[in-house]
Scaffold this active site. Structure first.
Site, PDB file in Angstrom:
ATOM      1  N   ASN A 110       0.937  -1.048  -0.058  1.00 45.55           N
ATOM      2  CA  ASN A 110       0.100  -0.012   0.191  1.00 45.55           C
ATOM      3  C   ASN A 110       0.849   1.251  -0.122  1.00 45.55           C
ATOM      4  OD1 ASN A 110      -2.803   1.250   0.368  1.00 45.55           O
ATOM      5  ND2 ASN A 110      -2.018   1.768   2.243  1.00 45.55           N
ATOM      6  N   VAL A 119      -5.107   5.365  -7.477  1.00 43.95           N
ATOM      7  CA  VAL A 119      -5.331   3.977  -6.812  1.00 43.95           C
ATOM      8  C   VAL A 119      -5.366   4.428  -5.312  1.00 43.95           C
ATOM      9  CG1 VAL A 119      -4.156   1.872  -6.145  1.00 43.95           C
ATOM     10  CG2 VAL A 119      -4.277   2.768  -8.530  1.00 43.95           C
ATOM     11  N   PRO A 120      -6.628   4.647  -4.709  1.00 48.77           N
ATOM     12  CA  PRO A 120      -6.871   5.386  -3.376  1.00 48.77           C
ATOM     13  C   PRO A 120      -6.357   4.517  -2.218  1.00 48.77           C
ATOM     14  CG  PRO A 120      -8.834   4.001  -4.129  1.00 48.77           C
ATOM     15  CD  PRO A 120      -7.694   3.926  -5.189  1.00 48.77           C
ATOM     16  N   CYS A 121      -4.926   4.517  -1.882  1.00 49.41           N
ATOM     17  CA  CYS A 121      -4.469   4.005  -0.767  1.00 49.41           C
ATOM     18  C   CYS A 121      -4.768   4.976   0.398  1.00 49.41           C
ATOM     19  CB  CYS A 121      -2.945   3.985  -0.941  1.00 49.41           C
ATOM     20  SG  CYS A 121      -2.069   5.235  -1.246  1.00 49.41           S
ATOM     21  N   HIS A 122      -5.492   6.188  -0.076  1.00 50.23           N
ATOM     22  CA  HIS A 122      -5.526   6.952   1.187  1.00 50.23           C
ATOM     23  C   HIS A 122      -6.936   6.480   1.984  1.00 50.23           C
ATOM     24  CE1 HIS A 122      -7.814   8.630  -2.011  1.00 50.23           C
ATOM     25  NE2 HIS A 122      -8.803   8.955  -1.280  1.00 50.23           N
TER      26      HIS A 122
END
Length: 159
Positions: A110, A119-122
């Protein structure tokens, strides 16, 4: 590879890609010169990021070409499935990938996500709901989650 720098509400952002897709979108921790002429291969990415920040886009539709291991790519693919405005814990993400014991490896992959916001790692948080680790800084993670929240009148997280 084509490269451009754009300014976003969270700082200067570097986009790298070519006709095979977007390889990298990273937030920079320094001021940079904004690119005057955006390479055609990166135009859609710039447009979609601006739409996201303007609150007009909840899902990206871009050709992506991130570089990483097969395991990292499997984590990034799963991250891309987290809906806008939702969060998931590292533990839940590990379960979805089929190995609850892989939580550290999942967290590591991640953190190596090369496609900031797209790519919404948040959207990955601690099991207790806490904001944990974020390569772009926790202040940016907080901003992004609040930006995506349907509840705009109050902060979701303490500073």
């Amino acid at each position: 590879m084509e490269i451009c720098i754009i300014k976003t509400p969270l700082g200067f952002t570097k986009i790298i890609g070519n006709n095979l897709g977007i390889t990298s979108v990273t937030i920079l921790n320094s001021e940079e010169k904004v690119t005057d002429i955006i390479p055609i291969e990166l135009e859609d990415c710039v447009i979609q990021l601006n739409e996201y920040f303007d609150g007009l886009r909840k899902q990206f539709d871009l050709k992506l070409n991130p570089q990483g291991t097969d395991f990292q790519k499997s984590v990034w693919k799963k991250l891309a499935q987290i809906p806008y405005g939702k969060t998931i814990s590292y533990l839940e993400l590990s379960k979805q990938l089929g190995d609850v014991k892989a939580i550290r490896a999942v967290a590591n992959a991640n953190g190596k996500n090369p496609l900031w916001i797209i790519v919404p790692c948040h959207r990955v948080i601690g099991s207790d709901g806490a904001l944990t680790g974020y390569a772009g800084g926790l202040h940016r993670k907080k901003w992004l989650l609040e930006h995506e929240s349907p509840y705009k009148q109050q902060s979701l997280f303490q500073s």
